[in-house]
Design a protein around this motif. Structure first.
Motif, short mmCIF file in Angstrom:
data_model
loop_
_atom_site.label_atom_id
_atom_site.label_comp_id
_atom_site.label_asym_id
_atom_site.label_seq_id
_atom_site.Cartn_x
_atom_site.Cartn_y
_atom_site.Cartn_z
N GLU A 6 94.88 49.17 59.86
CA GLU A 6 94.90 48.61 61.20
C GLU A 6 95.93 47.51 61.30
O GLU A 6 96.23 46.81 60.34
CB GLU A 6 93.52 48.06 61.54
CG GLU A 6 92.42 49.09 61.50
CD GLU A 6 91.05 48.48 61.34
OE1 GLU A 6 90.06 49.22 61.39
OE2 GLU A 6 90.98 47.26 61.15
N SER A 7 96.43 47.33 62.50
CA SER A 7 97.33 46.22 62.79
C SER A 7 97.15 45.82 64.25
O SER A 7 96.59 46.56 65.05
CB SER A 7 98.79 46.60 62.51
OG SER A 7 99.18 47.71 63.28
N GLY A 9 95.87 42.89 67.13
CA GLY A 9 94.78 41.95 67.27
C GLY A 9 95.29 40.52 67.24
O GLY A 9 96.44 40.25 67.53
N LEU A 20 96.02 47.23 69.57
CA LEU A 20 95.65 47.54 68.20
C LEU A 20 96.23 48.90 67.81
O LEU A 20 96.32 49.80 68.65
CB LEU A 20 94.14 47.58 68.04
CG LEU A 20 93.35 46.34 68.49
CD1 LEU A 20 91.86 46.58 68.23
CD2 LEU A 20 93.83 45.11 67.79
N CYS A 22 96.14 51.89 64.50
CA CYS A 22 95.45 52.35 63.31
C CYS A 22 96.18 53.58 62.78
O CYS A 22 96.19 54.62 63.44
CB CYS A 22 94.00 52.69 63.63
SG CYS A 22 93.08 53.39 62.25
N THR A 108 89.93 44.27 62.16
CA THR A 108 90.90 43.28 62.60
C THR A 108 90.25 42.40 63.66
O THR A 108 89.56 42.89 64.55
CB THR A 108 92.19 43.94 63.14
OG1 THR A 108 93.16 42.94 63.44
CG2 THR A 108 91.93 44.79 64.37
N GLN A 109 90.44 41.11 63.53
CA GLN A 109 89.79 40.15 64.42
C GLN A 109 90.54 40.06 65.74
O GLN A 109 91.77 39.94 65.77
CB GLN A 109 89.74 38.77 63.78
CG GLN A 109 89.15 37.68 64.65
CD GLN A 109 87.66 37.85 64.86
OE1 GLN A 109 86.91 38.09 63.92
NE2 GLN A 109 87.21 37.71 66.12
#
Length: 114
Positions: A6-7, A9, A20, A22, A108-109
């Motif tokens: 994931e990236s 966020g 986001l 994925c 991911t936050q």
């Protein structure tokens, strides 16, 4: 096995947007659905959006009209475009892929300030 990375966020403002991504790798041939769940502090993990290999999409009522899920089959990547963010969207967002088993990303936050 399928690996999910994931990236995106981070920190967003109410009314703003975040995206986001994925990316899936490994044994991806058997994947027939991907999507996103989220988990807010002290709450259960809940479905946000799901997209099948055929393009059928499902959204949680809380994000309908604000979030858009899409899938790039050539890149084996699923995206979640989040618009008109609200503080209640704050959570850890988890990508998942459904095949013979369900695989999860690391999370991911997403934090939305008012």
């Amino acid at each position: 096995q399928v690996q999910l990375v994931e990236s995106g966020g981070g920190l967003g403002q109410a009314g703003g947007s975040l995206r986001l991504s994925c990316a899936a790798s490994g044994s991806i041939a058997g994947i027939y659905g991907m999507g996103w769940y989220r988990q807010a502090p002290g709450k259960q993990r809940k479905l946000v959006a799901h997209i099948t290999s055929g393009g059928t999409i499902t959204y949680a009522d809380s994000v309908k009209g604000r979030f858009t899920i899409s899938r790039d089959n050539a890149k084996n990547t699923v995206y979640l475009e989040m618009n008109n963010l609200k503080p209640e969207d704050t959570a850890v967002y988890y990508c998942y892929a459904v095949g013979t088993t369900t695989r999860w990303g690391q999370g991911t936050q997403v934090t939305v300030s008012s």
